[in-house]
Write an enzyme that holds these catalytic residues in place. Structure first.
Site, PDB file in Angstrom:
ATOM      1  CB  ILE A 188       6.634   4.018   6.904  1.00  0.00           C
ATOM      2  CG1 ILE A 188       7.998   3.328   7.048  1.00  0.00           C
ATOM      3  CG2 ILE A 188       6.768   5.522   6.996  1.00  0.00           C
ATOM      4  CD1 ILE A 188       8.919   3.546   5.877  1.00  0.00           C
TER       5      ILE A 188
ATOM      6  CG  ASP B 124       5.020  -1.390   2.834  1.00  0.00           C
ATOM      7  OD1 ASP B 124       3.848  -1.245   3.225  1.00  0.00           O
ATOM      8  OD2 ASP B 124       5.549  -2.497   2.606  1.00  0.00           O
ATOM      9  CG  HIS B 125       0.309   3.906   5.085  1.00  0.00           C
ATOM     10  ND1 HIS B 125       0.618   3.989   6.427  1.00  0.00           N
ATOM     11  CD2 HIS B 125      -0.514   4.943   4.838  1.00  0.00           C
ATOM     12  CE1 HIS B 125      -0.010   5.012   6.971  1.00  0.00           C
ATOM     13  NE2 HIS B 125      -0.707   5.616   6.016  1.00  0.00           N
ATOM     14  NE  ARG B 126       2.811  -4.106   3.380  1.00  0.00           N
ATOM     15  CZ  ARG B 126       3.443  -5.139   2.827  1.00  0.00           C
ATOM     16  NH1 ARG B 126       2.910  -6.336   2.856  1.00  0.00           N
ATOM     17  NH2 ARG B 126       4.604  -4.967   2.226  1.00  0.00           N
TER      18      ARG B 126
ATOM     19  N   PRO C 191       0.858  -1.192   0.000  1.00  0.00           N
ATOM     20  CG  PRO C 191      -0.138  -1.168   2.106  1.00  0.00           C
ATOM     21  CD  PRO C 191       0.928  -1.853   1.310  1.00  0.00           C
TER      22      PRO C 191
END
Ligand code: CAO
Length: 243
Positions: A219, A215-217, A39
């Site tokens: 950060i 990577d929003h998982r 994501p």
């Protein structure tokens, strides 16, 4: 995912069919894998590199005498290496078991290199321990090897973070795709003179567009805001690279 339907383009005009190179196929698969698994979020900022550029111009000829063609890139690598050490969430990978995050104590930086054969990403190992001259020499050497297809497998492995610089080509900004298992990538566009308000008047300043995809998982937006602000401060006042 529904497949894109096959089209007979020759129905609409003359076409030429060319086979994809091995590198193109690897890029195709890696980009699809990264795009679909991660994501992505991209944050943008402009760093005031007026002073950096003045300094670079001052030492450019001196560097050339030592065989170094100094571009803004090694300063960027240096600043990223410092920011990666300070912001450990960026110098990390999500473990494949889905239960752990791996923090790395080394700082290896991948460099996207545009070659006639396709996109290659050689890696500068221990970038945090190298001088700007060393980073300049090594990036030129690795980019040369990439263009001559002389990179060894171990010279393309182990990156913690990637820099994709289109500064020598142009553009105002772009949204780079994170190169998993890394969790972030910095896109750099072409620096341009912009009017900046100094409190009294507009001043012409050289502004460098920075585009940070992550990577929003792994950060959060706040982490990314702090990383990019810190990186911006390092580039805007290169004396901070010494601290
Ligand atoms: N803004 C303005 N000028 C810039 C700049 C920037 N951000 N970055 C570089 N320049 C200037 C350099 O100073 C140099 O000018 P001078 O000769 O007058 O000093 C000129 O642009 C050309 O630089 P360069 O591209 O040869 O060298 P580099 O160190 O900046 O980059 C490399 C090396 C290997 C990163 C680059 O050649 C390259 O391949 N870039 C493409 C990366 C890419 O494809 N990314 C996309 C990946 S995803 O598809």
């Amino acid at each position: 995912i529904p497949a894109i339907p096959a089209v007979d383009f020759s129905k609409f005009g003359e076409v030429e069919m060319v086979k994809l190179s091995k590198i193109d196929k690897l890029t195709r698969d890696n980009m699809s894998r990264c795009w679909l698994n991660i994501p992505h979020v991209t944050q943008f900022d402009d760093a005031d590199i007026t002073a950096l550029e003045a300094f670079r111009k001052e030492v450019k000829d001196e560097a050339l005498k030592s065989g170094v063609k100094l571009t803004p890139l090694p300063f960027l690598i240096k600043a990223c290496a410092i920011a990666l050490k300070r912001h450990q969430k960026f110098n990390a990978s999500l473990h494949a078991d889905g239960e752990h995050i791996v923090y790395k104590k080394y700082v290896n930086i991948g460099l996207a290199v545009d070659t006639p054969n396709g996109l290659m990403v050689p890696v500068i190992k221990d970038a945090d321990q190298k001088s700007v001259y060393e980073l300049s020499q090594e990036s030129a050497e690795l980019a040369g090897k990439a263009k001559d297809r002389k990179l060894k497998p171990n010279e393309m492995q182990g990156a913690c973070f990637t820099i994709s610089s289109l500064g020598g080509i142009g553009g105002k900004g772009f949204t780079p795709i994170v190169n998993a298992p890394e969790v972030a990538i910095l896109g750099v566009s072409k620096a341009d003179i912009q009017p900046r308000w100094n409190g009294k008047e507009f001043e012409p300043r050289l502004m460098l567009p920075l585009c940070l995809s992550y990577d929003h998982r792994a950060i959060n937006g706040g982490d990314a805001g702090r990383f990019l602000t810190d990186l911006n401060a390092l580039l805007s006042d290169i004396r901070r690279l010494l601290l």
